[in-house]
Design a protein around this motif. Structure first.
Motif, PDB file in Angstrom:
ATOM      1  N   GLU A  27     -14.892  36.216  16.374  1.00 30.10           N
ATOM      2  CA  GLU A  27     -15.649  36.437  17.598  1.00 30.10           C
ATOM      3  C   GLU A  27     -16.223  35.168  18.213  1.00 30.10           C
ATOM      4  O   GLU A  27     -15.991  34.872  19.362  1.00 30.10           O
ATOM      5  N   CYS A  28     -17.012  34.440  17.399  1.00 33.57           N
ATOM      6  CA  CYS A  28     -17.736  33.307  17.968  1.00 33.57           C
ATOM      7  C   CYS A  28     -17.220  31.959  17.466  1.00 33.57           C
ATOM      8  O   CYS A  28     -17.657  30.921  17.918  1.00 33.57           O
ATOM      9  N   CYS A  63     -23.090  35.365  15.101  1.00 34.95           N
ATOM     10  CA  CYS A  63     -23.132  36.338  16.201  1.00 34.95           C
ATOM     11  C   CYS A  63     -23.466  37.750  15.728  1.00 34.95           C
ATOM     12  O   CYS A  63     -23.585  38.658  16.550  1.00 34.95           O
TER      13      CYS A  63
END
Ligand SMILES: [Zn+2]
Length: 96
Positions: free
Chosen positions: A52-53, A20
């Motif tokens: 985050e991802c 990301c």
């Protein structure tokens, strides 16, 4: 001088997530299996996970520069040569 540096230590926790591209989202992840444990213990590659991802994978904590790779090859050749010569001399003088 910086250009003579062979290895650069890098903390992947402060580098970009390969998935990301966010910075500072990677954190060390526990090894899930034997293979990951072996890799973690024997090399400078560690398992990381992105907050985050959810990306998970291996990141190296050391990076080689292109120039350093050449230097390493030269070192290896020199070491092999030295080892060979040492062995030759040891055998040659010890046997006579
Ligand atoms: Zn990510």
């Amino acid at each position: 001088m910086a250009k003579d540096k062979i290895l650069f230590y890098r903390n992947p926790q402060f580098s970009k997530c390969p998935s990301c591209k966010s910075i500072g989202t990677l954190h060390r992840s526990r090894a899930r299996n034997m293979w990951e444990q072996i890799v973690r213990k024997t090399s400078f590659i560690k398992t990381y996970r992105c907050k985050e991802c959810g990306w998970r994978g291996f990141r190296s904590t050391l990076i080689f520069t292109k120039k350093s790779l050449k230097t390493i090859i030269v070192y290896i050749v020199l070491m092999a040569l030295t080892a060979y010569l040492a062995q030759y001399f040891i055998l040659h003088y010890a046997m006579n």
